[in-house]
Design an enzyme around this catalytic site. Structure first.
Site, PDB file in Angstrom:
ATOM      1  CG  ASP A  91      -2.009  -0.907   1.143  1.00 46.92           C
ATOM      2  OD1 ASP A  91      -2.040  -1.635   0.149  1.00 46.92           O
ATOM      3  OD2 ASP A  91      -2.794  -1.206   2.118  1.00 46.92           O
ATOM      4  N   GLY A  92       1.885   1.311   0.804  1.00 49.80           N
ATOM      5  CA  GLY A  92       2.765   2.472   0.870  1.00 49.80           C
ATOM      6  C   GLY A  92       3.414   2.891  -0.713  1.00 49.80           C
ATOM      7  CG  ASN A 168      -5.073   5.239   2.984  1.00 47.63           C
ATOM      8  OD1 ASN A 168      -5.842   4.621   2.386  1.00 47.63           O
ATOM      9  ND2 ASN A 168      -4.039   4.475   3.615  1.00 47.63           N
ATOM     10  CG  ASP A 198      -2.629  13.426  22.513  1.00 53.60           C
ATOM     11  OD1 ASP A 198      -2.625  14.320  23.261  1.00 53.60           O
ATOM     12  OD2 ASP A 198      -2.228  12.437  22.600  1.00 53.60           O
ATOM     13  CD  GLN A 265       3.655   7.491   1.240  1.00 58.55           C
ATOM     14  OE1 GLN A 265       4.820   7.559   0.728  1.00 58.55           O
ATOM     15  NE2 GLN A 265       3.740   6.210   2.237  1.00 58.55           N
TER      16      GLN A 265
END
Length: 306
Positions: A91-92, A168, A198, A265
């Site tokens: 997926d990356g 995503n 956060d 990314q």
């Protein structure tokens, strides 16, 4: 891109960096296969260097040298000429290519061969890559259309500072000392809530099985057009994940400078004088799938369900 999707002539190829020797061999095999199919092949510079080194080293035939001479380097300028974009990896690999070539890449059909660890985007194993492409080139595929998120960083006068695209998720998180932040969310001009957390994950249905899921958010079927907001370590139990229709406009403001992570990314910052406005991008991304592929079967296998 060709007017007829079945006429898949111009093919782009990318792969994850740091390929193993086996992976490099698979790429050479894939490119040779495409030339045998009389396709015009465009590759990223990384792939071109691999091909040039391996083919020149291991072959003395004129046909192999012709591959190097006739192959084209893929650029943002010629990306629109593609009829199909193939990625080899996990997926990356796809997400990296998306951010290298966005937004033009969303107009090109995508097919994935799983040469990595995670394969929600690519469910075809590398050993079955060319046989699967035989079926794709024969028109034996279905289209899997996924929505894309568009984010605009806007200053106080609403001028756009930066535009980002996400397949995503867009994550807002602290840039320095870990402490609770105030993140105000509006929905098409209507105040929704102020999260004390956060950070926030704003996910597409495609990204709902990624960081969103790890943070306790729900899985949303990819056919549903929606955004999912999931708070990171919220101060109260009442601030649960929420699913919102994608035709709404999300506006998020922060009380201090925070970091934006886009699909893991790309990174940028959002200041307390800026707002992040998120909408559904007009052009979705289209994946080509074999007719035997099933989303829920893939989901069950990837998540280890019984």
């Amino acid at each position: 891109m060709s007017s007829e999707l079945d006429n898949l002539k111009n093919i782009g190829v990318t792969a994850r960096h740091s390929l193993s020797a086996e992976g490099k061999g698979e790429i050479v095999k894939l490119v040779k296969y495409l030339f045998e199919k009389q396709k015009t092949v465009f590759v990223t510079e990384y792939i071109y260097k691999i091909l040039k080194k391996i083919i020149h080293k291991n072959s003395t035939t004129n046909s192999s040298y012709n591959i190097i001479e006739n192959i084209k380097i893929l650029t943002k300028k010629n990306l629109k000429n593609l009829d199909l974009f193939i990625f080899f990896g996990g997926d990356g690999t796809l997400l990296s290519a998306v951010h290298q070539f966005a937004p033009d890449i969303f107009s090109v059909p995508i097919f994935g061969i799983n040469g990595g660890n995670l394969g929600f985007f690519s469910s075809v194993a590398k050993e079955n890559g060319t046989s699967a492409l035989d079926k794709i080139f024969e028109g034996k595929y279905t289209k899997d259309v996924r929505m894309v998120a568009k984010g605009e960083l806007q200053s106080e006068d609403k001028s756009v500072v930066e535009t980002i695209y996400s397949l995503n998720e867009i994550t807002i998180h602290h840039a320095g000392i870990a402490r609770l932040r105030n993140l105000e969310v509006e929905l098409s001009g209507e105040y929704l809530t102020t999260y004390k957390a956060d950070g926030l994950i704003i996910s597409t249905p495609t990204g709902s099985t990624a960081y969103n899921l790890a943070a306790g958010g729900p899985i949303v079927a990819p056919q549903i057009k929606a955004f999912v907001i999931t708070a990171l370590a919220p101060a109260g139990f009442s601030q649960r994940p929420i699913v919102l229709p994608s035709h709404k406009i999300l506006k998020i403001s922060v009380d201090s400078t925070m970091r934006l992570s886009i699909d893991g990314q790309k990174y940028t910052e959002i200041k307390n004088t800026q707002s992040l406005v998120i909408t559904e991008y007009a052009i979705p991304v289209t994946f080509l799938r074999l007719k035997t592929e099933r989303y829920y079967k893939n989901l069950r296998e990837k998540l280890g369900w019984g």
